[in-house]
Design a protein around this motif. Structure first.
Motif, PDB file in Angstrom:
ATOM      1  N   ASN A 102     -10.188   3.720   4.474  1.00 14.18           N
ATOM      2  CA  ASN A 102      -9.536   3.103   3.322  1.00 14.18           C
ATOM      3  C   ASN A 102      -9.454   4.147   2.214  1.00 14.18           C
ATOM      4  OD1 ASN A 102      -8.597   1.601   1.215  1.00 14.18           O
ATOM      5  ND2 ASN A 102     -10.443   0.360   0.973  1.00 14.18           N
ATOM      6  N   TRP A 104      -6.733   4.267   0.167  1.00 14.98           N
ATOM      7  CA  TRP A 104      -5.631   3.837  -0.684  1.00 14.98           C
ATOM      8  C   TRP A 104      -6.016   3.700  -2.153  1.00 14.98           C
ATOM      9  CZ3 TRP A 104      -1.321   4.211   2.008  1.00 14.98           C
ATOM     10  CH2 TRP A 104      -1.381   4.060   3.398  1.00 14.98           C
ATOM     11  N   THR A 108     -12.609   2.428  -2.931  1.00 12.71           N
ATOM     12  CA  THR A 108     -12.935   2.290  -1.515  1.00 12.71           C
ATOM     13  C   THR A 108     -14.421   2.489  -1.234  1.00 12.71           C
ATOM     14  OG1 THR A 108     -12.611   3.285   0.672  1.00 12.71           O
ATOM     15  CG2 THR A 108     -12.273   4.711  -1.221  1.00 12.71           C
TER      16      THR A 108
END
Length: 273
Positions: A102, A104, A108
């Motif tokens: 993750n 993005w 995260t």
């Protein structure tokens, strides 16, 4: 008497061996190679370099695997694992949750997980703190970008292969040096072409963060294998360096690229493999 001396000799050899391994391994559960190092609900793999004496502090390459892979795949790769092992580098490969990362958003959980991995490695091994490198491929490359963006203040260099985060982001932290390679024909993690066809856009975030102005300095083209040529552009800005290697191919880890970066960073004569 002979048996006593034999037992005494054996005990001495074991104690000497334990000291040679160093106190950092004393209370850690054994792991290495295919045997993962457990860290709560998650895990990572570690591979020691060739001919390590068990005492000398080690450079570390923290490498994030690609999508649908695991840390074991990177360990077994000639382009990652063997390249680190031959150059005296401890390879650390975390396992992504669900075989992915993750990357993005800044929040995260994979960033604190990677921090915990490095903390655990420091308990197990003597680490050369000035030679901690972070790399990754594809989704793993984007995760490497995310990690150094959020927690890279102590990272000597980012070595990113075919993946990044949004170039418009602003990072609270940064590594000392950035090296990125990308294929112009990449259609998996699409080549991030900049406005007006700017092929240097894949490192725009770091050039902005480091205050790099201008088009950069073209360097001599180079090859690790005869079938793939890299075009290199570099920037040196306020004591931090950015290097961009481009090639005409698609989405893959180029033969010899990670090894070449480690050679240059460690002051070794460039070699292949």
């Amino acid at each position: 008497m002979t048996r006593f001396l034999l037992l005494l000799s054996t005990a001495y050899m074991c104690a000497t061996s334990a000291l040679a391994m160093g106190p950092w391994k004393g209370n850690a559960a054994p792991c290495g190679g295919d045997l993962a190092c457990e860290l709560g609900e998650r895990s990572y793999h570690v591979m020691e370099p060739e001919d390590w004496d068990g005492v000398t502090p080690l450079p570390v390459l923290l490498h994030f695997h690609g999508w649908s892979r695991t840390g074991k795949h990177a360990q077994r790769s000639d382009r990652v694992g063997a390249s680190a092992k031959r150059r005296g580098v401890l390879l650390v490969t975390p396992n992504g949750r669900g075989k992915s990362w993750n990357f993005w958003t800044a929040g995260t959980e994979d960033v604190p997980f990677a921090d915990a991995v490095l903390d655990d490695v420091n308990r197990r091994y003597p680490v050369d703190q000035k030679k901690v490198y972070v790399s990754g491929y594809s989704y793993g490359s984007a995760m490497a970008w995310r990690y150094v963006c959020q927690s890279g203040a102590d990272v000597a260099a980012l070595l990113a292969v075919a993946g990044s985060i949004d170039q418009t982001e602003t990072c609270p932290q940064a590594p000392e040096e950035v090296r990125h390679v990308h294929g112009l024909a990449d259609q998996v993690m699409d080549f991030p072409m900049g406005p007006g066809g700017d092929v240097t856009y894949p490192v725009a975030l770091w050039r902005r963060a480091f205050g790099c102005n201008g088009a950069g300095a073209p360097q001599k083209d180079w090859q690790a294998r005869s079938f793939l040529t890299f075009s290199r552009t570099s920037w040196s800005c306020a004591g931090r360096d950015v290097t961009l290697d481009l090639h005409p191919g698609g989405h893959f880890i180029p033969h010899g690229w990670i090894g070449r970066q480690l050679d240059e960073l460690l002051g070794l004569t460039p070699s292949y493999p």
